[in-house]
Write a protein that holds these residues in place. Structure first.
Motif, mmCIF file in Angstrom:
data_model
loop_
_atom_site.group_PDB
_atom_site.id
_atom_site.type_symbol
_atom_site.label_atom_id
_atom_site.label_comp_id
_atom_site.label_asym_id
_atom_site.label_seq_id
_atom_site.Cartn_x
_atom_site.Cartn_y
_atom_site.Cartn_z
ATOM 1 N N UNK A 104 0.727 -1.142 -0.113
ATOM 2 C CA UNK A 104 -0.180 -0.094 0.068
ATOM 3 C C UNK A 104 0.888 1.316 0.015
ATOM 4 N N UNK A 105 0.273 2.209 -0.661
ATOM 5 C CA UNK A 105 1.019 3.695 -0.789
ATOM 6 C C UNK A 105 1.745 4.142 0.522
ATOM 7 N N UNK A 106 0.822 4.013 1.614
ATOM 8 C CA UNK A 106 1.150 4.542 2.896
ATOM 9 C C UNK A 106 2.481 3.658 3.392
ATOM 10 N N UNK A 107 2.533 2.506 3.096
ATOM 11 C CA UNK A 107 3.655 1.575 3.832
ATOM 12 C C UNK A 107 4.811 2.022 3.090
ATOM 13 N N UNK A 108 4.792 2.593 1.902
ATOM 14 C CA UNK A 108 5.869 2.930 1.073
ATOM 15 C C UNK A 108 6.858 3.756 1.560
ATOM 16 N N UNK A 109 6.344 4.779 2.299
ATOM 17 C CA UNK A 109 7.284 5.792 3.054
ATOM 18 C C UNK A 109 8.221 5.396 3.969
ATOM 19 N N UNK A 110 7.764 4.268 4.452
ATOM 20 C CA UNK A 110 8.800 3.667 5.392
ATOM 21 C C UNK A 110 10.134 3.250 4.532
ATOM 22 N N UNK A 111 9.969 2.686 3.430
ATOM 23 C CA UNK A 111 11.248 2.335 2.687
ATOM 24 C C UNK A 111 11.790 3.483 2.116
ATOM 25 N N UNK A 112 11.123 4.335 1.574
ATOM 26 C CA UNK A 112 11.617 5.485 1.206
ATOM 27 C C UNK A 112 12.509 6.447 1.969
ATOM 28 N N UNK A 113 12.026 6.409 3.239
ATOM 29 C CA UNK A 113 12.547 7.371 4.225
ATOM 30 C C UNK A 113 13.477 6.903 5.355
ATOM 31 N N UNK A 114 13.770 5.565 4.943
ATOM 32 C CA UNK A 114 14.481 4.749 6.351
ATOM 33 C C UNK A 114 15.875 5.146 6.339
ATOM 34 N N UNK A 115 16.426 5.424 5.139
ATOM 35 C CA UNK A 115 17.812 5.757 5.065
ATOM 36 C C UNK A 115 17.988 7.311 5.744
ATOM 37 N N UNK A 116 17.318 8.096 5.547
ATOM 38 C CA UNK A 116 17.284 9.373 6.399
ATOM 39 C C UNK A 116 17.046 9.261 7.763
ATOM 40 N N UNK A 117 16.232 8.369 8.149
ATOM 41 C CA UNK A 117 15.681 7.870 9.492
ATOM 42 C C UNK A 117 17.069 7.345 10.230
ATOM 43 N N UNK A 118 17.970 6.770 9.492
ATOM 44 C CA UNK A 118 19.220 6.068 10.118
ATOM 45 C C UNK A 118 20.211 7.224 10.428
ATOM 46 N N UNK A 119 20.277 8.233 9.290
ATOM 47 C CA UNK A 119 21.192 9.416 9.327
ATOM 48 C C UNK A 119 20.977 10.375 10.648
ATOM 49 N N UNK A 120 19.526 10.500 10.842
ATOM 50 C CA UNK A 120 19.018 11.233 11.820
ATOM 51 C C UNK A 120 19.526 10.700 13.244
ATOM 52 N N UNK A 121 19.283 9.371 13.134
ATOM 53 C CA UNK A 121 19.683 8.696 14.412
ATOM 54 C C UNK A 121 21.264 9.093 14.922
ATOM 55 N N UNK A 122 21.880 9.002 13.936
ATOM 56 C CA UNK A 122 23.415 9.157 14.161
ATOM 57 C C UNK A 122 23.514 10.773 14.543
ATOM 58 N N UNK A 123 22.948 11.642 13.863
ATOM 59 C CA UNK A 123 23.129 12.949 14.209
ATOM 60 C C UNK A 123 22.487 13.246 15.561
ATOM 61 N N UNK A 124 21.766 12.659 15.922
ATOM 62 C CA UNK A 124 21.143 12.778 17.497
ATOM 63 C C UNK A 124 21.802 12.437 18.546
ATOM 64 N N UNK A 125 22.376 11.016 18.312
ATOM 65 C CA UNK A 125 23.229 10.276 19.019
ATOM 66 C C UNK A 125 24.439 11.213 19.099
ATOM 67 N N UNK A 126 25.018 11.607 18.059
ATOM 68 C CA UNK A 126 26.296 12.315 18.086
ATOM 69 C C UNK A 126 26.155 13.429 18.760
ATOM 70 N N UNK A 127 25.121 14.274 18.915
ATOM 71 C CA UNK A 127 24.864 15.618 19.701
ATOM 72 C C UNK A 127 24.791 15.296 21.177
ATOM 73 N N UNK A 128 24.192 14.018 21.528
ATOM 74 C CA UNK A 128 24.220 13.476 22.840
ATOM 75 C C UNK A 128 25.572 13.154 23.508
ATOM 76 N N UNK A 129 26.372 12.529 22.569
ATOM 77 C CA UNK A 129 27.746 12.213 23.053
ATOM 78 C C UNK A 129 28.603 13.259 23.189
#
Length: 365
Positions: A192-217
């Motif tokens: 379904x179209x709504x589920x496709x966003x997960x695959x399309x945006x997952x890479x940016x989600x990983x990048x954002x995780x590292x940015x936030x984790x880095x700021x906390x460190x």
């Protein structure tokens, strides 16, 4: 003969708009065509399916001809692809990464990172403080780190695709003159179209995780390598918004507008507009078409605000370290990268110029 098309996926994608596919090839069909496929489940002949669709939808469909068309499109043969490494990942192995609990953890981490940046603004990385140790060590770390984090970004797409039971394939490709790693997830059209966003945006989600984790460190202790990771990940997020290329944001934007081939539609709209015959087009196509025009400027902005400052920071440090073999090696590495970049850019410009000249030389063009 009782045709069985139950192996085809049928996904509603909008008003009277369905996507059907065999996992590799997908086409758009109206609702009545989806009804025909639902009828051909191995229990009816073509004529029986025709009668059922006529009775239920009031449309007389030549089912035999329709099936012949599906065969011509390559939909009636199941894709035969050798298994790859990512096929071993089952949805249950990675679904937890996209659960509500995972979303909550990322939200809390984002809040903590924002609080850390407000409390200590100096933790935000800048180009002047980025080049650490000696220039050669930084240059090697930057190149290696960039490719490693690009791979991690793409593995985010792989995990998202596998969580949806969609096949994923990694490969090298190009975006304009840039060499990139890319994830091929053609089968995403089967969800379904709504589920496709997960695959399309997952890479940016990983990048954002590292940015936030880095700021906390960095709030706790200063590590140059963490600053480097943050800069690379932030640049990868910024890169995705250059969606005059087929980036993650491009696919998300196209998905939001229900466009199956947004770039080609936008280019066709621009050509028609320049010829004074724009005609009708979806609003999302019109918006994206003019963004394609402005996109070149945004690409230059990314180049000027990221690529050039990084290069100048490395060059300045290398010159300051002269004489010695390490700064010379660093300057040679930077020069080689720029030669490769300019060679790819020059080849692309020459190819585009030749293609334009060929089109102009054709009769009636």
């Amino acid at each position: 003969m009782r045709a069985d098309l139950s192996f085809l996926t049928v996904v509603a994608d909008g008003p009277d708009d369905y996507v059907i596919g065999n996992g590799e090839t997908f086409v758009n069909v109206p609702g009545v065509a989806a009804a025909v496929i639902a009828s051909l489940d191995g229990t009816r002949t073509a004529e029986e399916a025709r009668a059922r669709v006529l009775a239920e939808h009031g449309v007389d469909v030549d089912v035999a001809e329709f099936v012949t068309g599906l065969e011509g499109a390559g939909l009636l043969s199941r894709p035969r692809r050798p298994p790859n490494l990512w096929d071993r990942i089952r949805p249950r192995h990675v679904a937890w990464l996209f659960s509500r609990a995972a979303h909550a953890v990322l939200a809390l981490l984002t809040a903590a990172a924002l609080a850390a940046a407000v409390a200590r603004p100096e933790i935000l990385p800048g180009f002047s403080s980025l080049v650490w140790s000696n220039s050669l060590t930084f240059a090697v770390a930057f190149v290696a780190g960039s490719w490693i984090l690009v791979l991690v970004h793409e593995l985010g797409h792989v995990a998202a695709a596998r969580s949806l039971n969609v096949r994923a394939e990694l490969s090298l490709g190009t975006r304009l003159q840039f060499l990139v790693v890319q994830t091929r997830i053609t089968g995403i059209w089967g969800v379904p179209r709504r589920a496709r966003y997960r695959a399309y945006l997952a890479g940016m989600r990983v990048d954002w995780f590292f940015v936030c984790a880095g700021a906390c460190v960095l709030y706790v202790a200063d590590f140059a390598i963490v600053r480097l990771v943050m800069v690379i990940c932030l640049s990868q997020i910024a890169w995705q918004f250059l969606f005059f290329m087929r980036t993650d944001v491009y696919y998300a934007f196209a998905n939001a507008g229900g466009n199956k081939n947004l770039m080609a539609d936008a280019q066709a709209y621009l050509r028609a507009a320049l010829a004074g015959n724009a005609g009708q087009a979806r609003r999302s196509v019109r918006v994206y078409a003019w963004f394609l025009v402005a996109g070149r400027v945004l690409g230059l902005g990314f180049f000027a605000l990221y690529t050039v400052p990084i290069t100048l920071a490395v060059v300045r440090r290398s010159v300051a370290e002269l004489p010695g073999w390490q700064p010379v090696a660093t300057l040679a590495l930077v020069a080689a990268g720029w030669v490769l970049y300019l060679a790819l850019l020059g080849r692309r410009l020459i190819t585009s110029a030749r293609s334009g000249a060929l089109r102009r030389s054709r009769p009636g063009s």
